[in-house]
Enzyme design. Sequence first.
Site, mmCIF file in Angstrom:
data_model
loop_
_atom_site.group_PDB
_atom_site.id
_atom_site.type_symbol
_atom_site.label_atom_id
_atom_site.label_comp_id
_atom_site.label_asym_id
_atom_site.label_seq_id
_atom_site.Cartn_x
_atom_site.Cartn_y
_atom_site.Cartn_z
ATOM 1 N N CYS A 1 0.858 -1.192 0.000
ATOM 2 C CA CYS A 1 0.000 0.000 0.000
ATOM 3 C C CYS A 1 0.889 1.235 0.000
ATOM 4 C CB CYS A 1 -0.893 0.003 1.235
ATOM 5 S SG CYS A 1 -1.993 1.431 1.299
ATOM 6 N N CYS B 1 0.684 0.831 10.453
ATOM 7 C CA CYS B 1 0.208 -0.324 9.664
ATOM 8 C C CYS B 1 1.347 -1.103 9.018
ATOM 9 C CB CYS B 1 -0.749 0.194 8.590
ATOM 10 S SG CYS B 1 -1.266 -1.066 7.407
ATOM 11 N N GLU C 1 -5.225 0.016 -0.419
ATOM 12 C CA GLU C 1 -6.210 1.087 -0.335
ATOM 13 C C GLU C 1 -7.214 0.875 -1.481
ATOM 14 O OE1 GLU C 1 -7.394 3.695 1.503
ATOM 15 O OE2 GLU C 1 -8.724 3.677 -0.211
ATOM 16 N N SER D 1 -13.345 -0.165 3.141
ATOM 17 C CA SER D 1 -12.674 0.715 4.110
ATOM 18 C C SER D 1 -11.608 1.546 3.398
ATOM 19 C CB SER D 1 -12.028 -0.132 5.208
ATOM 20 O OG SER D 1 -11.304 0.693 6.095
ATOM 21 N N LEU E 1 -10.504 7.154 10.105
ATOM 22 C CA LEU E 1 -10.315 8.551 10.530
ATOM 23 C C LEU E 1 -9.127 8.657 11.495
ATOM 24 C CD1 LEU E 1 -11.703 11.247 9.926
ATOM 25 C CD2 LEU E 1 -12.945 10.985 12.066
ATOM 26 N N CYS F 1 -6.257 -6.471 12.254
ATOM 27 C CA CYS F 1 -6.175 -5.240 11.462
ATOM 28 C C CYS F 1 -4.769 -4.669 11.468
ATOM 29 C CB CYS F 1 -7.083 -4.154 12.026
ATOM 30 S SG CYS F 1 -8.790 -4.602 12.074
HETATM 31 N N1 SAH Z 1 -6.478 0.708 3.449
HETATM 32 C C1 SAH Z 1 -7.791 0.687 4.000
HETATM 33 C C2 SAH Z 1 -8.275 -0.709 4.327
HETATM 34 C C3 SAH Z 1 -7.327 -1.673 5.020
HETATM 35 S S1 SAH Z 1 -6.884 -1.454 6.677
HETATM 36 C C4 SAH Z 1 -7.876 1.572 5.191
HETATM 37 O O1 SAH Z 1 -6.854 2.001 5.697
HETATM 38 O O2 SAH Z 1 -8.997 1.876 5.603
HETATM 39 C C5 SAH Z 1 -8.295 -1.903 7.686
HETATM 40 C C6 SAH Z 1 -8.342 -1.136 9.023
HETATM 41 O O3 SAH Z 1 -7.291 -1.543 9.916
HETATM 42 C C7 SAH Z 1 -8.170 0.366 8.813
HETATM 43 O O4 SAH Z 1 -9.085 1.097 9.580
HETATM 44 C C8 SAH Z 1 -6.763 0.558 9.305
HETATM 45 O O5 SAH Z 1 -6.518 1.882 9.624
HETATM 46 C C9 SAH Z 1 -6.700 -0.400 10.475
HETATM 47 N N2 SAH Z 1 -5.341 -0.669 10.961
HETATM 48 C C10 SAH Z 1 -4.168 -0.581 10.301
HETATM 49 N N3 SAH Z 1 -3.137 -0.873 11.119
HETATM 50 C C11 SAH Z 1 -3.656 -1.161 12.338
HETATM 51 C C12 SAH Z 1 -3.101 -1.564 13.595
HETATM 52 N N4 SAH Z 1 -1.810 -1.738 13.759
HETATM 53 N N5 SAH Z 1 -3.961 -1.774 14.627
HETATM 54 C C13 SAH Z 1 -5.285 -1.627 14.462
HETATM 55 N N6 SAH Z 1 -5.873 -1.263 13.308
HETATM 56 C C14 SAH Z 1 -5.066 -1.038 12.246
HETATM 57 FE FE1 SF4 Z 2 -2.675 1.429 3.529
HETATM 58 FE FE2 SF4 Z 2 -4.867 1.144 5.047
HETATM 59 FE FE3 SF4 Z 2 -2.454 0.340 5.944
HETATM 60 FE FE4 SF4 Z 2 -2.961 2.943 5.700
HETATM 61 S S1 SF4 Z 2 -3.986 1.493 7.087
HETATM 62 S S2 SF4 Z 2 -1.081 1.902 5.031
HETATM 63 S S3 SF4 Z 2 -4.255 2.958 3.874
HETATM 64 S S4 SF4 Z 2 -3.585 -0.506 4.221
#
Ligand code: SAH
Ligand code: SF4
Length: 344
Positions: free
Chosen positions: A112, A119, A160, A189, A213, A331
């Site tokens: 991504c 993330c 994404e 999402s 958000l 997540c």
């Molecule tokens: N790229 C998209 C969808 C994939 S992530 C997005 O960001 O919305 C799915 C969810 O997991 C998103 O809300 C993301 O912000 C959350 N997420 C990412 N890393 C995380 C972490 N370490 N702990 C908890 N949630 C996390």
């Molecule tokens: Fe990409 Fe979603 Fe991870 Fe952000 S949280 S880096 S948008 S996969």
Amino acid sequence: MKILSGMSLKEIEELVLSLNASKFRAKQIHNWIYLKSVSNIDEMTDLSKQFREDFKQVAQVTDTKIKVKQVSSDGTIKYLIEYPDGECVETVLMRFDNRANLTACVSSQIGCAVNCSFCATGKRGFIRNLSYKEIIEQVLTIQRDTGLKITNVVFMGQGEPLLNLDNVLKALDIFNNDFQIGARRITISTSGIIPQIKKLAEQELQSTLAISLHASNHAVRKEIMPIENKYPINDLINALKYYVEKTGRRITVEYILIKGLNCTLESAKELAHLLQGLKCNINLIPYNPVVKTGYQKPSNNEIMKFKYLLEHSGKKVTVRLERGSDIDAACGQLSGKAGGKANE
Ligand code: SAH
Ligand code: SF4
């Protein structure tokens, strides 16, 4: 060799007709692929043996394979799927004891580009988009392997989705029409790509839009999500209001709780204020550990206080159940590495 996964009924009909078989066979094959999810043509037992032999000369069910399968103590299953070019991506099956739903968490890209600080996927950078066939193949893999029928899909795996919108929309259409998964059982999402949110609004989809958000103001969001520089939070809220106006659908606001960063009582009040005029539910996600972020999740007490304060604003607030963290399937923990740990 034709790959049957991802083919529409019409495409299967054309293939069947080219073998001089009756068009009716196509509907049977279509059911075997999307509803009964067999792995090979020999399992399509209502086709004659002779036809199956001819068919095998020109077609096969899939060209992907399961590279790694991990089962969590809570029943979550994570698959690492390998595509013909050798690239791999995760997909996750989630089930909850008290619900009949079987939810597939699918990836829309490999890696991504958005690079959120919390993330694991973002840390890998962007590799490539997935085609719509590669997206739906993830759900087929789960169905084939478990013999179960998926009822819900969330685009919350790697990537994404709104930066691969055409393939995501096509996949959505197939989930709807071929898998017979209702649009309302599908959630996309996004980190907040404003022009694409507007584009999606104009499609007047009945699917749920979830927005990552994660902060209640520009300064905090900028610190954890570089995308905030391009699409600032106030413009984002306006785009979400436009989405609600166009579709009539309630948004899901996702909000990660990171200790000491975004879950003070002031943040809760600021968030409540920010979301005042937006038709939404709020889903709090306690931070899941990812390598080298230095972040921690808040205590249960802090989580409950934050939730309580937000609820005062009249919104429905839920705390996301952590699924599969012992196999790094929760997540933000998907990094595409076989058996690699996101939190080591
Ligand atoms: N790229 C998209 C969808 C994939 S992530 C997005 O960001 O919305 C799915 C969810 O997991 C998103 O809300 C993301 O912000 C959350 N997420 C990412 N890393 C995380 C972490 N370490 N702990 C908890 N949630 C996390
Ligand atoms: Fe990409 Fe979603 Fe991870 Fe952000 S949280 S880096 S948008 S996969």
